[in-house]
Design an enzyme around this catalytic site. Structure first.
Site, short mmCIF file in Angstrom:
data_model
loop_
_atom_site.label_atom_id
_atom_site.label_comp_id
_atom_site.label_asym_id
_atom_site.label_seq_id
_atom_site.Cartn_x
_atom_site.Cartn_y
_atom_site.Cartn_z
CB SER A 74 -0.10 -8.19 -1.30
OG SER A 74 -0.85 -9.05 -0.46
CE LYS A 92 -4.41 -1.55 1.78
NZ LYS A 92 -4.21 -2.97 2.16
CD GLU A 103 -11.51 5.26 2.08
OE1 GLU A 103 -11.33 6.44 1.70
OE2 GLU A 103 -11.03 4.26 1.50
C1 LIG Z 1 -5.02 -4.02 1.60
C2 LIG Z 1 -4.30 -5.27 1.28
C3 LIG Z 1 -4.70 -6.11 0.21
C4 LIG Z 1 -5.92 -5.86 -0.62
O1 LIG Z 1 -5.94 -4.71 -1.34
P1 LIG Z 1 -5.72 -4.66 -2.93
O2 LIG Z 1 -6.06 -3.28 -3.27
O3 LIG Z 1 -6.62 -5.68 -3.53
O4 LIG Z 1 -4.31 -5.01 -3.16
C5 LIG Z 1 -3.95 -7.24 -0.07
N1 LIG Z 1 -2.87 -7.56 0.66
C6 LIG Z 1 -2.45 -6.80 1.70
C7 LIG Z 1 -1.26 -7.22 2.46
C8 LIG Z 1 -3.16 -5.64 2.05
O5 LIG Z 1 -2.75 -4.88 3.06
#
Ligand SMILES: *Cc1c(COP(=O)(O)O)cnc(C)c1O
Length: 394
Positions: free
Chosen positions: A377, A96, A118
């Protein structure tokens, strides 16, 4: 006709991905979004702006992060070679921050000194508060009152980072109510204030902008896989909530037709596998909705995937057939969470464990000379309490 069309909000022509996307917002917001689009179009190709972005990506976020060969996982499964793109190693532990820093730098160029956002579970709020502290921006985070109770520790984190957290009591005190409050704030204070959206969703230009800043993931992984293997991967896998890490992980490969793109959703929020076209939160996408077009409640074990809609670009990639989307069950996710920890020494975020769960099923069906990239992610430290609880219930 959708709720938004019935209520007479204006529709802009820009920012469509096939039939999806667009901008369905109250008239007061149209000018604000048009100004944002203009600034983004200008700065995205500005060498100075990009130099600044690259500087913070390297010096603050710690990029580039590795594309790790998962040797033990690969040999355990006995199929495709698995590589992991390590967004979990970024500062704040997820992807993010790539988008948050990009948007704050843009806000500064536009003359804003205040950021609002938000947050539901708090992950986007924490990333925003972090980057605002580092870049010296005033920061206000709107959060449903119910969510502030459930995510007490994240509220404390944001406050520790100098942000003001506003608990929203209106409505059901959830994410949607926080979005409404934040938009109200924006309409009132648009000259000083920048609204920072955390995923590849929302009205134009947000999905395009978030795509741009997150594309750093696949720009890096493409260079890295060419260096390590001398060829492109056969498949790239990422989890989908709003779709920002997935669009970032796919972006550089979209024109490469030999590369399969796979998005993975929770069975409990399977927007792309089960959704229908509709307008939510100011844009058109595939979404889970009732007969009147109201978003249906979802309940994923991964807070970041708990969203009844999906970015417009993914909706289009699905309908056009360029990308494939699958859902995995809670049990498969918990299994993948443990398996990655035990074979590779990497505890993934529960969100990322969805992508891993697909990998565990698909890799053994592939040939040993084939290559799979899984986007990790985020890291799973935030989830270990929850997983402990879930495993003790089985
Ligand atoms: C917020 C988050 C997501 C989901 O958000 P996307 O916009 O779909 O990427 C996925 N993995 C992690 C670690 C997150 O913090």
């Amino acid at each position: 006709m959708s709720q938004a069309e019935k209520s007479g909000v204006e529709r802009s022509e820009r920012g469509y991905f096939g039939e999806f996307g667009g901008s369905f917002v109250p008239p007061q917001l149209n000018a604000v979004l048009a100004r944002l689009d203009e600034a983004f179009q200008h700065y995205k190709d500005d060498p100075e702006f990009n130099k600044e972005y690259d500087f913070y990506m390297k010096e603050y976020v710690g990029r580039e992060n590795p594309l790790t060969f998962a040797e033990r996982l690969t040999s355990t499964l006995g199929g495709a070679k698995i590589y992991l793109k390590r967004e979990d190693l970024n500062h704040t532990g997820a992807h993010k921050i790539n988008n948050v820093i990009g948007q704050i730098l843009l806000a500064k160029k536009m003359g804003a000194h205040r950021i609002i956002a938000e947050t539901g579970a708090g992950q986007h709020g924490v990333a925003t508060a972090t980057a605002c502290a580092m870049l010296g921006m005033d920061c206000t985070i709107y959060m449903g009152a119910e969510d502030t109770r459930r995510q007490e520790l994240n509220v404390f984190r944001m406050e520790l980072l100098g942000a003001k957290v506003v608990a929203v009591h209106k409505g059901q005190g959830r994410l949607k109510d926080a979005v409404d409050e934040a938009l109200g704030d924006l309409i009132e204070n648009y000259e000083s204030t920048f609204y920072l959206l955390g995923s590849a969703v929302g009205p134009h230009p947000f999905p395009t902008m978030v795509h741009h800043f997150q594309s750093i993931i696949s720009n890096e992984s493409k260079r890295q896989i060419l260096e390590k293997e001398g060829r492109l991967p056969d498949v790239v896998v990422a989890c989908c909530g709003g779709g920002s890490n997935a669009i970032g992980a796919f972006s550089a490969y979209i024109p490469e037709e030999s590369v399969r793109l796979v998005g993975v959703e929770p069975a409990e929020a399977a927007t792309l596998t089960k959704g229908t076209p509709g307008v939510i939160h100011g844009f058109k996408c595939l979404c889970l909705q009732d007969e009147e077009g109201n978003p249906l409640p979802t309940h994923s074990i991964a807070a970041g995937l708990d969203y009844p809609g999906i970015g417009p670009e993914h909706s289009h990639l699905k309908v056009s057939g360029r990308a494939e989307y699958y859902s995995v069950t809670k049990e498969e996710v918990l299994d993948a969470f443990q398996k990655l920890a035990q074979t590779e020494g990497i505890i993934p975020a529960l969100e990322s464990a969805h992508a891993v769960a697909y990998g565990l099923k698909a890799a053994p069906q592939m040939k040993q000379e084939e290559i799979m990239i899984i986007n990790i992610s985020g890291r799973g430290d935030k989830d270990v309490n929850e997983v402990k609880l879930l495993l003790s219930q089985n």
